[in-house]
Write a protein that holds these residues in place. Structure first.
Motif, PDB file in Angstrom:
ATOM      1  N   PRO A  74      -9.960   6.937 -85.374  1.00 50.18           N
ATOM      2  CA  PRO A  74     -11.193   6.436 -85.990  1.00 50.18           C
ATOM      3  C   PRO A  74     -11.282   6.713 -87.488  1.00 50.18           C
ATOM      4  CG  PRO A  74     -11.686   7.504 -83.899  1.00 50.18           C
ATOM      5  CD  PRO A  74     -10.243   7.801 -84.205  1.00 50.18           C
ATOM      6  N   ASN A  96      -8.543  -8.156 -84.484  1.00 47.13           N
ATOM      7  CA  ASN A  96      -8.021  -7.025 -83.723  1.00 47.13           C
ATOM      8  C   ASN A  96      -6.777  -7.497 -82.973  1.00 47.13           C
ATOM      9  OD1 ASN A  96     -10.022  -4.892 -84.175  1.00 47.13           O
ATOM     10  ND2 ASN A  96     -11.446  -6.257 -83.107  1.00 47.13           N
ATOM     11  N   MET A 126     -11.967  -1.225 -80.534  1.00 45.41           N
ATOM     12  CA  MET A 126     -13.308  -0.647 -80.641  1.00 45.41           C
ATOM     13  C   MET A 126     -13.431   0.228 -81.883  1.00 45.41           C
ATOM     14  SD  MET A 126     -14.138   0.450 -76.727  1.00 45.41           S
ATOM     15  CE  MET A 126     -14.140  -0.752 -75.381  1.00 45.41           C
ATOM     16  N   ASN A 127     -12.406   1.034 -82.158  1.00 42.52           N
ATOM     17  CA  ASN A 127     -12.444   1.907 -83.335  1.00 42.52           C
ATOM     18  C   ASN A 127     -12.574   1.101 -84.618  1.00 42.52           C
ATOM     19  OD1 ASN A 127     -12.097   4.261 -81.803  1.00 42.52           O
ATOM     20  ND2 ASN A 127      -9.878   4.222 -81.985  1.00 42.52           N
ATOM     21  N   THR A 129     -13.536  -2.112 -85.002  1.00 36.88           N
ATOM     22  CA  THR A 129     -14.772  -2.898 -85.054  1.00 36.88           C
ATOM     23  C   THR A 129     -15.969  -2.007 -85.361  1.00 36.88           C
ATOM     24  OG1 THR A 129     -13.835  -4.466 -83.470  1.00 36.88           O
ATOM     25  CG2 THR A 129     -16.228  -4.517 -83.781  1.00 36.88           C
ATOM     26  N   ARG A 130     -15.999  -0.826 -84.773  1.00 40.55           N
ATOM     27  CA  ARG A 130     -17.102   0.102 -85.056  1.00 40.55           C
ATOM     28  C   ARG A 130     -17.151   0.439 -86.549  1.00 40.55           C
ATOM     29  NH1 ARG A 130     -15.926   3.598 -81.548  1.00 40.55           N
ATOM     30  NH2 ARG A 130     -17.476   3.081 -79.950  1.00 40.55           N
ATOM     31  N   ALA A 131     -15.986   0.584 -87.166  1.00 41.96           N
ATOM     32  CA  ALA A 131     -15.940   0.892 -88.602  1.00 41.96           C
ATOM     33  C   ALA A 131     -16.360  -0.305 -89.440  1.00 41.96           C
ATOM     34  CB  ALA A 131     -14.528   1.334 -88.985  1.00 41.96           C
ATOM     35  N   LEU A 133     -18.434  -2.954 -88.492  1.00 42.41           N
ATOM     36  CA  LEU A 133     -19.747  -3.543 -88.236  1.00 42.41           C
ATOM     37  C   LEU A 133     -20.799  -3.231 -89.298  1.00 42.41           C
ATOM     38  CD1 LEU A 133     -20.139  -3.415 -84.348  1.00 42.41           C
ATOM     39  CD2 LEU A 133     -19.946  -5.431 -85.819  1.00 42.41           C
ATOM     40  N   TRP A 172     -15.973  -5.639 -73.102  1.00 42.16           N
ATOM     41  CA  TRP A 172     -16.577  -5.090 -74.326  1.00 42.16           C
ATOM     42  C   TRP A 172     -16.891  -6.199 -75.320  1.00 42.16           C
ATOM     43  CZ3 TRP A 172     -13.458  -5.255 -78.933  1.00 42.16           C
ATOM     44  CH2 TRP A 172     -14.132  -4.790 -80.070  1.00 42.16           C
ATOM     45  N   LEU A 176     -20.440  -7.403 -76.694  1.00 42.74           N
ATOM     46  CA  LEU A 176     -20.722  -7.212 -78.111  1.00 42.74           C
ATOM     47  C   LEU A 176     -21.329  -8.465 -78.724  1.00 42.74           C
ATOM     48  CD1 LEU A 176     -20.334  -5.444 -80.734  1.00 42.74           C
ATOM     49  CD2 LEU A 176     -18.132  -6.618 -80.997  1.00 42.74           C
ATOM     50  N   GLU A 179     -25.025  -8.770 -78.922  1.00 38.09           N
ATOM     51  CA  GLU A 179     -25.597  -7.640 -79.664  1.00 38.09           C
ATOM     52  C   GLU A 179     -25.592  -7.898 -81.162  1.00 38.09           C
ATOM     53  OE1 GLU A 179     -24.280  -4.066 -76.530  1.00 38.09           O
ATOM     54  OE2 GLU A 179     -23.547  -4.052 -78.590  1.00 38.09           O
TER      55      GLU A 179
END
Length: 293
Positions: A74, A96, A126-127, A129-131, A133, A172, A176, A179
């Motif tokens: 991450p 991704n 996920m790592n 995309t989380r960074a 977003l 996921w 997403l 959301e």
């Protein structure tokens, strides 16, 4: 010039371009996507564990930034996203793509290898995309493209670890999408069939050690079959890359894109199979509610 002004100036320099952020761009499909985006006139942040290999694979270009990224880390993901923003001021398309393949019968795949598959091909996207977003939300725009697989729609023998990770990615990414849609962010899942990439090469595929006699003959046959297929897959990754460039230009990209005629077949077969299964015990399935007094 201040750092903020420098970033703003760099963002202005990409006016009219989209900024693509691509994981696993050092070889295979990621390289093709990076080259296609550059050829279409976009700026590209191409990432991989070794940035020098990424640059060698993609080629020098003034609109290319090669960045180190291990998607399982991450902190690496956060640093790579920040490097992209520092250079180009924004991110428009996140792809991704990074992945690998632990193949084998479930009983013979070690718990460590099974977890390693999940870490790379499920938690990796996920790592990243989380960074990304927070950047996309601030822009109120962006497209998150996740390269899944037909193995994310239909499992099969020798695929338990890989399919588990891809089924997880599907759930996921589909969850997403609603959301982040209110922020102008779109999500697209790409399910390739067999493409002539490097997925079946020793650099990308690890086969479980054959330790159980009951599986030995089928293991030998399956490994030999897949190794003989390497380099002969029907799909052209350069054409898929061009298709992704086209899809990214749409105001409403599809939630899912079947990549390849074989992938279309998997979509159709899966849809029919689910309908058959729903019908098979419809009466029993439909009579499981509480009977109110």
């Amino acid at each position: 010039m201040t750092e903020q002004n420098t970033t703003t100036e760099k963002a202005k320099n990409t006016t009219g371009k989209k900024v693509w952020f691509i994981t696993g761009a050092g070889r295979g499909m990621g390289t093709d996507i990076a080259k296609a985006a550059l050829a279409a006139g976009h700026a590209v942040v191409a990432t991989g564990r070794n940035p020098e290999k990424v640059t060698q694979a993609v080629g020098d270009n003034e609109h290319l930034l090669a960045v180190k990224l291990d998607v399982t880390d991450p902190a690496d993901a956060a640093a790579a996203i920040q490097a992209a923003v520092d250079r180009f001021g924004r991110i428009d398309v996140l792809v991704n793509n990074a992945g690998n393949f632990y193949a084998g019968f479930f009983e013979e795949i070690t718990p460590a290898d099974f977890r390693a598959q999940i870490e790379t091909t499920m938690f990796g996207p996920m790592n990243v995309t989380r960074a990304a977003l927070p950047v996309l939300r601030a822009q109120r725009s962006g497209l998150v493209v996740t390269i899944s697989s037909t193995a994310g729609l239909a499992g099969g023998e020798f695929l338990s670890a890989y399919a588990a990770s891809k089924f997880g990615v599907e759930g996921w990414a589909e969850s997403l999408a609603p959301e982040v849609a209110p922020f102008g962010i779109r999500s697209m899942i790409v399910e390739p069939g067999f493409f002539r990439t490097e997925l079946l090469t020793p650099e990308s595929t690890s086969y479980a050690e054959s330790t159980i006699e009951d599986y030995a003959e089928r293991t030998a046959q399956t490994v030999a079959g897949w190794q003989s297929m390497n380099g002969l897959q029907g799909g052209d990754p350069a054409k898929l890359a061009d298709a992704l460039i086209q899809l990214a230009e749409l105001d409403e990209p599809p939630l899912r894109f079947a990549a390849g005629a074989d992938a279309v077949g998997v979509f159709e077969t899966r849809g029919k199979a689910l309908q058959v299964q729903a019908d098979a015990h419809r009466e029993l399935s439909s009579n499981l509610a509480h009977t109110d007094a």
